[in-house]
Design a protein around this motif. Structure first.
Motif, mmCIF file in Angstrom:
data_model
loop_
_atom_site.group_PDB
_atom_site.id
_atom_site.type_symbol
_atom_site.label_atom_id
_atom_site.label_comp_id
_atom_site.label_asym_id
_atom_site.label_seq_id
_atom_site.Cartn_x
_atom_site.Cartn_y
_atom_site.Cartn_z
ATOM 1 N N VAL A 41 -9.537 5.086 8.157
ATOM 2 C CA VAL A 41 -9.214 4.782 9.477
ATOM 3 C C VAL A 41 -9.644 5.485 10.639
ATOM 4 N N SER A 68 -6.977 -0.440 9.335
ATOM 5 C CA SER A 68 -6.091 -0.013 8.495
ATOM 6 C C SER A 68 -6.197 -0.741 7.020
ATOM 7 N N SER A 69 -6.623 -2.151 7.411
ATOM 8 C CA SER A 69 -6.802 -2.833 6.265
ATOM 9 C C SER A 69 -7.953 -2.686 5.223
ATOM 10 N N ALA A 81 -9.187 0.527 5.264
ATOM 11 C CA ALA A 81 -8.972 1.965 4.519
ATOM 12 C C ALA A 81 -8.238 1.559 3.367
ATOM 13 N N ALA A 82 -7.172 0.549 3.282
ATOM 14 C CA ALA A 82 -6.442 0.337 2.293
ATOM 15 C C ALA A 82 -7.504 -0.215 1.054
ATOM 16 N N LEU A 99 1.323 4.085 -3.221
ATOM 17 C CA LEU A 99 1.083 5.533 -2.618
ATOM 18 C C LEU A 99 2.536 6.357 -3.158
ATOM 19 N N THR A 113 -9.362 2.576 -0.215
ATOM 20 C CA THR A 113 -8.793 3.627 -1.136
ATOM 21 C C THR A 113 -8.225 2.982 -2.358
ATOM 22 N N LEU A 147 -4.499 9.604 -0.104
ATOM 23 C CA LEU A 147 -4.038 9.445 1.374
ATOM 24 C C LEU A 147 -5.208 9.994 2.311
ATOM 25 N N VAL A 168 0.796 -1.263 -0.093
ATOM 26 C CA VAL A 168 -0.002 -0.027 -0.053
ATOM 27 C C VAL A 168 0.848 1.283 -0.250
ATOM 28 N N THR A 216 -8.412 9.765 1.560
ATOM 29 C CA THR A 216 -9.465 8.769 1.648
ATOM 30 C C THR A 216 -9.032 7.612 2.956
ATOM 31 N N TRP A 217 -7.837 7.278 2.595
ATOM 32 C CA TRP A 217 -7.319 6.251 3.749
ATOM 33 C C TRP A 217 -7.466 7.064 5.155
#
Length: 200
Positions: A134, A140-141, A143-144, A112, A147, A127, A108, A129-130
């Motif tokens: 979060v 975190s996963s 979000a990834a 980026l 995104t 970034l 990820v 969006t992530w």
């Protein structure tokens, strides 16, 4: 020119293969991150193992692997399709590092970094969006996954010449998160601030 482009692609894979998480954890005396926490050599797992400063170092280094690879391709005048292949090579190096028995992270941060070199507006939106996901969910996963799933949509508006490369990157990263998707669907995924023997 073709042979030079191939050299850049190969160099991107080699640079991507330098696992920041493993190196930083070793320097901090924390052992191999692949044998602790989630087992994933990435910034989130390092955060749990070695704290925020070590995780920040890993994040910066992983981003730079992508940024340096793609920016170098820009400097020498590589065409957009080849630049996309350079980005994919850097991420594949991170995911399957030749120096660490082909067991790497999920790509990820390196992706980026590649997108930062392609365009600051695109990278900033991703970034943002992530971070938003979060802050709302703590995962975190997730979000990834969200995104990178939105990355092709953003690319259409900001950098349409890279749409096919971004589609491939997005598919690759979502595939790397397949175990996380299963855990999320079962409500078993751990949040970013949780320590211990957890998944990522």
């Amino acid at each position: 020119m073709i042979s030079f482009t191939l050299m850049i692609i190969f160099g991107a894979y080699i640079l991507g293969s330098i696992s920041s998480a493993i190196v930083v954890c070793f320097l901090f005396g924390k052992g191999d991150p692949r044998e602790q926490g989630s087992g994933n050599p990435g910034a989130t797992n390092v955060l749990r193992i070695a704290g925020p400063f070590a995780a920040a170092l890993v994040l910066v280094f992983d981003i730079l692997k992508g940024t340096v690879s793609v920016y170098l391709a820009f400097l020498v005048g590589v065409d957009p399709i080849s630049i996309g292949i350079v980005a994919i090579a850097a991420c594949l190096g991170h995911m399957y590092p030749i120096f660490f028995r082909f067991k790497g992270g999920k790509g990820v941060a390196t992706a980026l970094g590649c997108l930062i070199a392609m365009g600051f507006s695109l990278a900033g939106l991703l970034l943002g969006t992530w971070l938003l996901v979060v802050l709302i969910t703590g995962y975190s996963s997730l979000a990834a996954i969200i995104t990178v799933s939105l990355a092709p949509v953003y690319t259409v508006f900001f950098k349409p010449e890279y749409i096919f490369s971004v589609l491939m990157l997005s598919a690759l990263i979502v595939w790397q998160h397949r175990d996380n998707i299963r855990r999320l669907s079962r409500g078993e995924e751990s949040k970013i601030w949780k320590k211990g023997n957890v998944n990522e």
